[in-house]
Design an enzyme around this catalytic site. Structure first.
Site, mmCIF file in Angstrom:
data_model
loop_
_atom_site.group_PDB
_atom_site.id
_atom_site.type_symbol
_atom_site.label_atom_id
_atom_site.label_comp_id
_atom_site.label_asym_id
_atom_site.label_seq_id
_atom_site.Cartn_x
_atom_site.Cartn_y
_atom_site.Cartn_z
ATOM 1 N N GLU A 147 15.238 52.492 -8.900
ATOM 2 C CA GLU A 147 14.229 52.116 -9.363
ATOM 3 C C GLU A 147 12.921 54.122 -8.579
ATOM 4 O O GLU A 147 13.456 54.243 -6.769
ATOM 5 C CB GLU A 147 13.496 51.623 -8.393
ATOM 6 C CG GLU A 147 11.555 51.050 -9.423
ATOM 7 C CD GLU A 147 10.671 49.923 -8.618
ATOM 8 O OE1 GLU A 147 11.618 49.493 -7.885
ATOM 9 O OE2 GLU A 147 9.905 49.822 -9.348
ATOM 10 N N GLY A 172 9.903 50.631 1.181
ATOM 11 C CA GLY A 172 10.333 49.667 2.464
ATOM 12 C C GLY A 172 11.742 49.311 1.745
ATOM 13 O O GLY A 172 12.754 48.870 2.888
ATOM 14 N N ALA A 173 12.035 48.707 0.621
ATOM 15 C CA ALA A 173 12.462 47.999 0.520
ATOM 16 C C ALA A 173 12.906 47.526 -1.363
ATOM 17 O O ALA A 173 11.794 48.266 -1.586
ATOM 18 C CB ALA A 173 12.969 46.862 0.513
ATOM 19 N N MET A 174 14.374 47.707 -1.742
ATOM 20 C CA MET A 174 14.593 47.954 -2.963
ATOM 21 C C MET A 174 14.936 46.237 -3.805
ATOM 22 O O MET A 174 16.339 45.863 -3.086
ATOM 23 C CB MET A 174 15.181 48.802 -3.269
ATOM 24 C CG MET A 174 15.117 49.195 -5.120
ATOM 25 S SD MET A 174 14.067 48.500 -5.792
ATOM 26 C CE MET A 174 14.424 48.496 -7.257
ATOM 27 N N GLU A 175 14.050 46.024 -4.508
ATOM 28 C CA GLU A 175 14.999 43.914 -5.529
ATOM 29 C C GLU A 175 15.758 44.055 -5.940
ATOM 30 O O GLU A 175 16.183 43.546 -7.353
ATOM 31 C CB GLU A 175 13.479 43.900 -6.022
ATOM 32 C CG GLU A 175 13.641 44.227 -7.188
ATOM 33 C CD GLU A 175 12.193 45.398 -7.262
ATOM 34 O OE1 GLU A 175 11.998 46.123 -5.974
ATOM 35 O OE2 GLU A 175 11.244 45.735 -8.011
ATOM 36 N N ASN A 176 16.966 45.092 -5.718
ATOM 37 C CA ASN A 176 17.963 45.055 -7.337
ATOM 38 C C ASN A 176 18.555 43.986 -6.916
ATOM 39 O O ASN A 176 18.933 43.561 -6.198
ATOM 40 C CB ASN A 176 18.771 45.966 -5.859
ATOM 41 C CG ASN A 176 18.662 47.529 -6.182
ATOM 42 O OD1 ASN A 176 17.720 48.151 -6.679
ATOM 43 N ND2 ASN A 176 19.167 48.023 -4.579
ATOM 44 N N HIS A 219 9.077 39.497 -0.111
ATOM 45 C CA HIS A 219 8.756 40.281 -1.116
ATOM 46 C C HIS A 219 9.677 40.709 -1.838
ATOM 47 O O HIS A 219 9.364 40.952 -3.381
ATOM 48 C CB HIS A 219 7.959 42.244 -1.153
ATOM 49 C CG HIS A 219 7.188 42.590 -2.242
ATOM 50 N ND1 HIS A 219 6.254 42.864 -2.295
ATOM 51 C CD2 HIS A 219 7.927 43.506 -2.522
ATOM 52 C CE1 HIS A 219 6.020 43.841 -3.099
ATOM 53 N NE2 HIS A 219 7.190 44.026 -3.170
ATOM 54 N N GLU A 220 11.388 41.037 -1.736
ATOM 55 C CA GLU A 220 11.985 41.279 -2.569
ATOM 56 C C GLU A 220 13.004 39.977 -2.761
ATOM 57 O O GLU A 220 13.104 40.452 -3.969
ATOM 58 C CB GLU A 220 13.103 42.443 -1.414
ATOM 59 C CG GLU A 220 12.282 43.295 -0.751
ATOM 60 C CD GLU A 220 11.467 44.408 -1.623
ATOM 61 O OE1 GLU A 220 11.660 44.743 -2.764
ATOM 62 O OE2 GLU A 220 10.892 44.761 -1.539
ATOM 63 N N GLU A 264 4.208 44.648 -9.342
ATOM 64 C CA GLU A 264 3.790 44.582 -8.014
ATOM 65 C C GLU A 264 2.905 43.828 -8.020
ATOM 66 O O GLU A 264 2.911 43.652 -6.480
ATOM 67 C CB GLU A 264 3.942 46.061 -7.647
ATOM 68 C CG GLU A 264 5.113 46.855 -7.769
ATOM 69 C CD GLU A 264 6.601 46.948 -6.766
ATOM 70 O OE1 GLU A 264 6.572 45.520 -5.567
ATOM 71 O OE2 GLU A 264 7.930 46.418 -7.193
HETATM 72 N N1 TRP Z 1 9.933 48.679 -6.163
HETATM 73 C C1 TRP Z 1 9.867 48.209 -4.467
HETATM 74 C C2 TRP Z 1 9.481 47.357 -4.174
HETATM 75 O O1 TRP Z 1 8.161 47.481 -3.949
HETATM 76 C C3 TRP Z 1 10.102 49.968 -4.049
HETATM 77 C C4 TRP Z 1 10.574 50.627 -3.821
HETATM 78 C C5 TRP Z 1 11.458 51.341 -3.181
HETATM 79 C C6 TRP Z 1 10.540 52.568 -4.703
HETATM 80 N N2 TRP Z 1 11.910 52.035 -3.139
HETATM 81 C C7 TRP Z 1 11.452 53.286 -4.465
HETATM 82 C C8 TRP Z 1 9.801 52.489 -5.375
HETATM 83 C C9 TRP Z 1 11.377 54.120 -4.210
HETATM 84 C C10 TRP Z 1 10.232 53.970 -6.026
HETATM 85 C C11 TRP Z 1 11.392 54.770 -5.172
HETATM 86 O O2 TRP Z 1 9.777 46.504 -3.781
HETATM 87 ZN ZN ZN Z 2 8.253 45.310 -4.894
#
Ligand code: TRP
Ligand code: ZN
Length: 883
Positions: free
Chosen positions: A143, A283-287, A319-320, A342
Site C-alpha cells: 500500500e 505503523g503497520a499494514m493490514e495485508n 486498527h490492523e 482509514e
Molecule cells: N494502511 C496502513 C494503516 O493505516 C497504512 C500504511 C502502512 C501505509 N504502510 C504504509 C500507507 C505505507 C502508505 C505507505 O493501517
Molecule cells: Zn489503517
C-alpha cells in the site's frame, strides 16, 4: 483506463493549464477522472525465487475483458523501476512496449493468460516500498502503490484477484516463508532450498499482498470465534524479541472478540499472522492474513516500553485487525476513497480503546491529537477534504485529515443516529458491499438507509476542507435561554467559499449559583446562523457545549473566567471539564503571548490546577489528562486567527512561564503528589495513573525549581522498575542543565544499547528536550554511530522529534528550519515517503510572524531549487509555497 497513471487532461486541470508535466512536475490525478479498469483479473499466480540481492518473480495473470468498462485492445500494467525479463501472452512472446514506467501489452481477445518475469534487488530498496530487506529478512509493503515495484500489474484497489503464491529460497537464510491466506503445501528443494505454497481464497487488491521470508519465531495462541472456528494467531519476531510479544497477542485476541460483540464482525481465515520488522515507513499494514508491523507497535514489556507504548501497541493491533472488514472485505474503489477504510477503522480502534481503557481519558487523548496534528493541517497550505479531489503522490494523503478527521466525521453520524441505529447502518454497509471496492458515498448511503437518517447536507463534510468555527452567544429571557450559533468554514486552497454543514453538539445548561447540573441534549446546527431555545431552571446559567467533542469544530465564545473555573471543577462530562481548563489556559496564554494585559489569568489557572491536584474524587489517569497544558502547536493555531500571526517565541515563553507559576504556586501540592504516586507499586491497579501524574508533577516542579527537580528526577530514575518512570525522569533531566543529565543519559544508553526501540527513545528525549542547547545537541546526535538515515524509526526518533520541538525548531536564528530542510534533502533520495513527512512543519510559515516566516519560506525555496526531487517531496514543497 487506469486512473493511477493516465496523465490527466490539461484543460480539466487549472494547475496544468500552462505547464506540461515534466519529471519535476508529476501529473495531477483527479477523482472525477475515475474509470473502471478494462480488464478483470480473477486469478493471479505468483512464483518467487527469493534472494536478498536477487529475487525472480514470475506472475501469471488470467485476464478477462471487463464488460463494464470501455473496450481497449491494450492492457496497462503499472510498473515502478521494473524491466520485464520476459512477457508471454497465451504461450507466445508478446509485442509489449513501455509507456514511462508502465508495461503496455496489446490484447485482442476476450480472455488471455499473461506471464511476466521480472527481477528485483531487495537489498537496494531503501524506499521500503515493494519487496525489501530488513535485518536479514525479506518483507513487502504494497500500500498504496508498492506492488508495482514487484511485478507489472494493474496496481489499483478496484482490481480484485484470488492469489496463489509459491515462494522458494535458501532454507538457512529464510527458514520461515509466509504469505497471505493459508499454507497449502511445502517441501524441500535442491541446493538447501525449500518452498511453500500459499493460497488466499478472498479476492483482494494488490495493495493487500504480502510476503515475508526470514529467521523468525512465533508466539502463538488460538482464538475461537463466536461461531466456534479456531483461528491460529501468531506474532512472528526475531528470536531475541519473543519475550516481548505477549501484550500484542493478547491485544489481538481482545480485538477479535470486541469486533464480534460491537460490530458483529468475525474473522474469516483459519490463520492470522503478524510479523514485526524494524525498517518500516508507517505503523503497520493490514495485508490479508499477514499483517506487517513496525516493531514499535508489537514489542512491549515494562522494562522497555512505557504505559503509553503499551496503549499504542493495543491500538495499532486493533486498527490492523479491524481493517479485515473495514478495508479488506470491503475495500476502496480508488485512493480518493482512502478515508472509507482509514477514517472508519480509526473510529473503530478509538471505540475499542475507549472500551478497554476508559472512555473519557481516551476521548481526551484523541481530541488532543486532532488539535495538534489535524487542525494545523486544515488551516494550512496542505488542507484537503477527508475525501481529496486531486493528488500527485497518494502517499502524501495518509494524513491526520483522512485518518483522524475522517474518524470524527463518522463519529458525528454515530452521535446523530445513536449507537444502535448506527450499528444497523454499518451492518447494512458490510452486507451490501462485502467483496466490493466501494466509495465514501456508498458508506454514507448505507448509514442513511440502515440507520434511517437523512445525511443529504452531511455529505459536505466529505467535500469541504477546513475546520468550522462556531460562534456562540446566549440570551436569557424569562424561563428560557436562547443560544445563537453562527458557523463559518474558513477558505482553504482551491475552496474559497463554503456552505454550512450540519454540526451536532451535545449541550447542557448548568446553574453556577446552585451548582445544579442540567440534562444533556443533542442539537444540530445546520444553518449559517440558527437559534436554539433551551429551558432554564434558575439564574447564572453556564452552557456546556460540544460535550464529548461531538463535532470537530472550534467553539468561539467568551465565557467569564468564573464560569470556566466552575465547569473545570464540576461539569459532569469529563471531557467538558478538560475543555474548560484548556479554554482557561488558552485564553491566558494567547493574551500573554500577544502582550495583552495578563490580568489575573495566571492565578485563575493556578487555582483551577490546585482544585485538580487536590480533588480526591478524581482518579490519577483523569487527573493526568486535566494536567496537560495546551500544546504549543495548538496555541499557534489560536494565536494565528484571522490576519494575526503566531509568535512561537512568545508562545513558548508564555507557556513555560505558566508552568513555572504553577510549580511555584503549588509547590507543596506537587511535592505531595509526587511522593504519594512514587509509593504506588508497578502492578497496583492504580499504578498507571500514578505513573502518569508522577512525571507531570516532576515537570512542573522543574519549571519552578530546577535544582530540586534534578535531585527528584535522578531519584525517580534510579528507583524506577519500569520504563514509564525511567523515561519520565530522563525527560525532565534532559531539559535541565545539571550533572545528573549526562550521567543518566549515559547510563540509559549503556543499559539499552542493544535495543533499537529504546535507543530511539534515547534520541527522542534529547531531540524534544527543553535544554537551551538542543540545536547543537541534535546536530551532534546526527553524527552518533547509532544514527542512520536508512532506518525510518531512527530518523523519526531524532529529526521528526526535533521538528516537533517548538523551542528548537522555531529558534529565531532559523537554524532549526535549516536543519530540517537539510534532512529533507539528504533523505529524499533514500526514502522519499519519509522525507516528505517533514515538509508540513516548514509549510506553516504563512501563519507565523514575518521574521520566522521568511526564514521558513527560504528553506522551502532552497528545497524546491534542488531539482531531482521525488514526487512525494515535490508535491508537498510546491503546495506549501503556492497554497
Ligand atoms: N494502511 C496502513 C494503516 O493505516 C497504512 C500504511 C502502512 C501505509 N504502510 C504504509 C500507507 C505505507 C502508505 C505507505 O493501517
Ligand atoms: Zn489503517
Amino acid at each position: 483506463m487506469d486512473i493511477a497513471t493516465t496523465p490527466t487532461n490539461p484543460e480539466g486541470n487549472p494547475e496544468l493549464a500552462d505547464a506540461a508535466p515534466s519529471p519535476q512536475q508529476p501529473p495531477v490525478i483527479l477523482r472525477e477522472d475515475y474509470r473502471p479498469f478494462g480488464w478483470l483479473i480473477r486469478e493471479v499466480s505468483l512464483h518467487f525465487d527469493l534472494g536478498v540481492t536477487r529475487t525472480r518473480v514470475r506472475a501469471e495473470l488470467a485476464v478477462q475483458r471487463n464488460a463494464r468498462a470501455d473496450r481497449a485492445d491494450m492492457i496497462r500494467l503499472n510498473g515502478d523501476s521494473l524491466k520485464p525479463v520476459s512477457v508471454v501472452v497465451d504461450g507466445a512472446a508478446a509485442d509489449w512496449r513501455m509507456d514511462g514506467a508502465d508495461l503496455m501489452v496489446p490484447l485482442h481477445g476476450d480472455s488471455h493468460l499473461i506471464v511476466i518475469e521480472t527481477e528485483i534487488d531487495p537489498s537496494a530498496n531503501t524506499q521500503l516500498m515493494g519487496l525489501y530487506a530488513s535485518g536479514g529478512m525479506l518483507c513487502t509493503q504494497c500500500e498504496a502503490e508498492g506492488f508495482r515495484r514487484i511485478t507489472f500489474f494493474p496496481d489499483r484497489p478496484d482490481v480484485l484477484s484470488v492469489y496463489t503464491v509459491r515462494m522458494e529460497g535458501p532454507k538457512a537464510a529464510f527458514p520461515v516463508l509466509l504469505c497471505n491466506g493459508n499454507k497449502v503445501a511445502e517441501g524441500e528443494g535442491e541446493d538447501s532450498t525449500h518452498w511453500a505454497e500459499w493460497h488466499d481464497p478472498w479476492p483482494k487488491p494488490s495493495y493487500l499482498f504480502a510476503l515475508v521470508a526470514g529467521d523468525l519465531v512465533a508466539n502463538s495462541k488460538p482464538f475461537t470465534t463466536r461461531s466456534g472456528r479456531e483461528v491460529e494467531c501468531n506474532i512472528w519476531v526475531r528470536p531475541e524479541d519473543l519475550a516481548r510479544t505477549d501484550h500484542a497477542l493478547e491485544s489481538l485476541h481482545r480485538s477479535m472478540k470486541w469486533d464480534e460483540e460491537t460490530f458483529g464482525r468475525e474473522y474469516d481465515l483459519d490463520l492470522y499472522n503478524i510479523v514485526a520488522v524494524s525498517d518500516f515507513n508507517m505503523g503497520a499494514m493490514e495485508n490479508k492474513g499477514l499483517n506487517v508491523f513496525n516493531t514499535k507497535y508489537v514489542l512491549a514489556d515494562p522494562d522497555t516500553a512505557t504505559d503509553a507504548d503499551f496503549d499504542a501497541v493495543e491500538g495499532v493491533i486493533a486498527h490492523e485487525y479491524f481493517h479485515n472488514w473495514s478495508g479488506n472485505r470491503v475495500t476502496c474503489r480508488d485512493w480518493f476513497q482512502l478515508s472509507l477504510k482509514e477514517g472508519f477503522t480509526v473510529l473503530r480502534d478509538q471505540l475499542f480503546s475507549q472500551d478497554m481503557r476508559g472512555e473519557a481519558v481516551k476521548r481526551i487523548e484523541d481530541v488532543r491529537i486532532l488539535r495538534a496534528a489535524q487542525f494545523p493541517e486544515d488551516a494550512g497550505p496542505l488542507a484537503h477534504p477527508i475525501r481529496p479531489d486531486s493528488y500527485r503522490e497518494i502517499s502524501n494523503f495518509y494524513t491526520a485529515t483522512v485518518y483522524n478527521k475522517g474518524a470524527e466525521v463518522i463519529r458525528m453520524m454515530r452521535s446523530m443516529a445513536g449507537v444502535d441505529r448506527f450499528r444497523a447502518g454499518t451492518d447494512l454497509y458490510f452486507d451490501r458491499h462485502d467483496g466490493e471496492a466501494a466509495t465514501c458515498e456508498d458508506f454514507v448511503k448505507a448509514i442513511e438507509d440502515g440507520a434511517g437518517i437523512d445525511l443529504g447536507q452531511f455529505r459536505r463534510w466529505y467535500s469541504q476542507a477546513g475546520t468550522p468555527r462556531v460562534n456562540v452567544s446566549q440570551a436569557v429571557e424569562g424561563g428560557s435561554l436562547t443560544l445563537t450559533l453562527k458557523q463559518r468554514v474558513p477558505a482553504t486552497p482551491g475552496q474559497p467559499d463554503k456552505l454550512p454543514m450540519p454540526i451536532p453538539l451535545r449541550v447542557a445548561v448548568h446553574l453556577r449559583a446552585t451548582g445544579a447540573l442540567g440534562a444533556e441534549q443533542l442539537i444540530v446546527l445546520t444553518e449559517a446562523e440558527q437559534s436554539f431555545t433551551l429551558p432554564l431552571a434558575g439564574p447564572d446559567p453556564v452552557v456546556s457545549i460540544n460535550r464529548g467533542f461531538t463535532a470537530p469544530v472550534v467553539i468561539d465564545r467568551t465565557l467569564a473566567r468564573e464560569d470556566l473555573v466552575f465547569l473545570a471543577a464540576y461539569d459532569d462530562d469529563p471531557f467538558a471539564r478538560y475543555e474548560a481548563l484548556q479554554e482557561l489556559a488558552v485564553g491566558h496564554l494567547v493574551a500573554q503571548a500577544r502582550g495583552e494585559a495578563p490580568g489575573d489569568g495566571e492565578s485563575a489557572v493556578v487555582g483551577a490546577f490546585r482544585a485538580i491536584l487536590t480533588d480526591t474524587d478524581l482518579d490519577d489517569s483523569m487527573r493526568g489528562e486535566l494536567m496537560v497544558l495546551p500544546s504549543e502547536t495548538y496555541l499557534f493555531e489560536v494565536m494565528a486567527s484571522g490576519d494575526r500571526k503566531a509568535d512561537p517565541g512568545a508562545i513558548h515563553a508564555a507557556r513555560e512561564g505558566l508552568k513555572a507559576a504553577i510549580g511555584i504556586g503549588l509547590a507543596d501540592e506537587l511535592d505531595a503528589l509526587h511522593a504519594r504516586t512514587s509509593a504506588v507499586a508497578l502492578d497496583d491497579p492504580a499504578g498507571r495513573g500514578a505513573r502518569k501524574v508522577k512525571t507531570q508533577a516532576l515537570a512542573l516542579i522543574a519549571a519552578a525549581d530546577p535544582a530540586r527537580a534534578a535531585t527528584l528526577a535522578a531519584q525517580q530514575y534510579d528507583a524506577a522498575d519500569n520504563m514509564t518512570d525511567r523515561q519520565g525522569a530522563l525527560m525532565v533531566l534532559c531539559g535541565l542543565d545539571c550533572p545528573e543529565r549526562a550521567e543518566r543519559l549515559a547510563a540509559f544508553h549503556n543499559r539499552y544499547r542493544d535495543n533499537a526501540l529504546v535507543v530511539d527513545k534515547w534520541f527522542t528525549l534529547q531531540a524534544l528536550s527543553l535544554h537551551p542547547d538542543v540545536i547543537a545537541q541534535v546536530r551532534e546526535l546526527a553524527q552518533h554511530p547509532d544514527f542512520t538515515l536508512r532506518n525510518p524509526n531512527r530518523v523519526r526518533s531524532l529529526h521528526m522529534a526535533f521538528a516537533g520541538n517548538p523551542q528548537g525548531f522555531h529558534d529565531a536564528s532559523g537554524e532549526g528550519y535549516r536543519m530540517v530542510a537539510d534532512v529533507i534533502l539528504a533523505l529524499d533520495p533514500i526514502n522519499p515517503q519519509t522525507a516528505a513527512r517533514f515538509v508540513p512543519s516548514l509549510g506553516r510559515w504563512r501563519r507565523i510572524e514575518p521574521g520566522r516566516a521568511a526564514l521558513m519560506k527560504a528553506e522551502l525555496e532552497r528545497i524546491a531549487a534542488a531539482g531531482n526531487l521525488s514526487r512525494d517531496t515535490f508535491e508537498q514543497v510546491s503546495r506549501s509555497l503556492d497554497g
